[in-house]
Design an enzyme around this catalytic site. Structure first.
Site, PDB file in Angstrom:
ATOM      1  N   SER A 114      24.800  37.205  38.182  1.00 39.64           N
ATOM      2  CA  SER A 114      26.096  37.090  38.846  1.00 39.64           C
ATOM      3  C   SER A 114      26.625  38.469  39.229  1.00 39.64           C
ATOM      4  O   SER A 114      26.743  39.353  38.384  1.00 39.64           O
ATOM      5  CB  SER A 114      27.106  36.392  37.933  1.00 39.64           C
ATOM      6  OG  SER A 114      26.706  35.072  37.668  1.00 39.64           O
TER       7      SER A 114
ATOM      8  N   ARG B 281      34.178  39.174  30.316  1.00 40.32           N
ATOM      9  CA  ARG B 281      33.023  40.028  30.633  1.00 40.32           C
ATOM     10  C   ARG B 281      33.292  41.504  30.341  1.00 40.32           C
ATOM     11  O   ARG B 281      32.860  42.398  31.070  1.00 40.32           O
ATOM     12  CB  ARG B 281      32.613  39.858  32.101  1.00 40.32           C
ATOM     13  CG  ARG B 281      32.255  38.434  32.482  1.00 40.32           C
ATOM     14  CD  ARG B 281      31.044  37.915  31.733  1.00 40.32           C
ATOM     15  NE  ARG B 281      30.749  36.544  32.090  1.00 40.32           N
ATOM     16  CZ  ARG B 281      31.202  35.468  31.440  1.00 40.32           C
ATOM     17  NH1 ARG B 281      31.966  35.622  30.356  1.00 40.32           N
ATOM     18  NH2 ARG B 281      30.908  34.258  31.834  1.00 40.32           N
TER      19      ARG B 281
ATOM     20  N   GLU C 295      30.680  42.429  38.395  1.00 40.14           N
ATOM     21  CA  GLU C 295      30.227  42.031  37.065  1.00 40.14           C
ATOM     22  C   GLU C 295      28.952  42.806  36.706  1.00 40.14           C
ATOM     23  O   GLU C 295      28.741  43.174  35.568  1.00 40.14           O
ATOM     24  CB  GLU C 295      29.972  40.529  36.992  1.00 40.14           C
ATOM     25  CG  GLU C 295      29.524  40.071  35.622  1.00 40.14           C
ATOM     26  CD  GLU C 295      29.529  38.559  35.457  1.00 40.14           C
ATOM     27  OE1 GLU C 295      28.646  38.049  34.735  1.00 40.14           O
ATOM     28  OE2 GLU C 295      30.402  37.889  36.045  1.00 40.14           O
TER      29      GLU C 295
END
Length: 308
Positions: free
Chosen positions: A231, A182, A301
């Site tokens: 998320s 990520r 995130e």
């Protein structure tokens, strides 16, 4: 030239208006453009008419103000004090998808993940089904190495085009992004404008079935019909963030109008009147509780931008 724009650190700059063809808005509300439906205004919001318009605008800006790209706003908290400088929003002129030889898809940065996956299915290109499960645009998931259901952008990206704050355009091969989980090493103010993805030959029916499975799994497990941001925390190595949050007793936890989803504990939701301070503050409270319970320091995130 437009009036001065004051940003953090008392930096002043002027926003060029001569010769631009896109829409330029001062003090533009961003809450309606992000999934959480909360947050402050952009000092300036620019929606370019096309690539030449974007390059012309950034050349005129000359790197004097911060620049931030905004896609669907699906994985972002815009803080209540708003975003300094210029927010660039790429619309329909940057949303084209082209099927090329060799099972390659060439996409504009404004193309939605679901449309990219659908175009690949229709062309019999496999390997991009997971993009059906990413709520965002090409520009966003190229920048953050978006992923879902065991795959990530690093697995399929060939290269991408970016425009730098000085208006220059560069094609970067995937290796130059130095992807990790990520994360990429793209320059912070670079604007992704296009990308090429590599697939493999596949059966459209099989590809479509996998996309349907992903869609059904998302619907069953995630609070998709709420004001959320996707998320919240990265999964630590060998662990699931949602399990750590749940074990720390945070399911349903609230702060102001923000709540940890009862359906999926790695999602924060705006129950109706949350400020971005509530949402981010709840996230930090969850991180504190998880650390106290398991000793794991969860990493955000969701991208958090702007002034508090």
């Amino acid at each position: 030239m437009a009036p001065d724009c004051e940003v953090d650190g008392a930096i002043d700059g002027r926003v060029p208006v001569d010769g631009i063809r896109g829409a330029l808005t001062q003090d533009a509300p961003l809450a309606k453009l992000v999934w959480f439906k909360a947050g402050g205004d952009a000092d300036w919001l620019f929606e370019p008419a096309d690539m030449d318009d974007l390059k012309h605008f950034l050349e005129g800006l000359g790197g004097k103000l911060p620049v931030m790209a905004l896609g669907l706003g699906s994985n972002m908290i815009v803080r209540d004090g708003g975003v300094p400088g210029v927010v660039i929003r790429l619309g329909k002129p940057f949303a084209e998808i082209e099927v090329r030889d060799g099972n390659v898809l060439a996409c504009g940065a404004g193309a939605h993940g679901i449309l990219v996956a659908s175009a690949a299915r229709d062309a019999g290109i496999a390997g991009l089904e997971f993009l059906r499960g990413i709520p965002g645009t090409v520009g966003g998931f190229v920048r953050m190495n978006g992923g879902a259901y065991g795959r990530e952008v690093a697995d399929v990206l060939i290269d991408c085009d970016v425009v730098l704050p000085d208006g220059s355009c560069h094609c970067l091969p995937a290796r130059d992004l130095k992807y990790s989980y990520r994360h990429s090493e793209l320059p912070e103010q670079a604007v992704v404008v296009a990308a090429r993805f590599q697939g493999t030959p596949g059966d459209p029916e099989v590809i479509g079935a996998e996309m349907d499975r992903i869609a059904a799994e998302r619907e069953a497990s995630q609070p998709l019909r709420t004001k959320t941001g996707g998320s919240t925390f990265k999964n630590p190595e060998g662990q699931k963030a949602w399990q750590l949050v749940d074990k720390a007793g945070c399911r349903g936890l609230t702060l102001g109008g923000a709540q940890v989803s009862e359906k999926h504990t790695n999602f924060l939701i705006n129950t109706g009147n949350a400020t971005s301070a509530h949402i981010e503050g709840l996230g930090e409270l969850v991180r504190e509780k998880v650390y106290g319970h398991s000793g794991v320091a969860l990493e955000w995130e969701i991208q958090r931008v702007g002034r508090p």
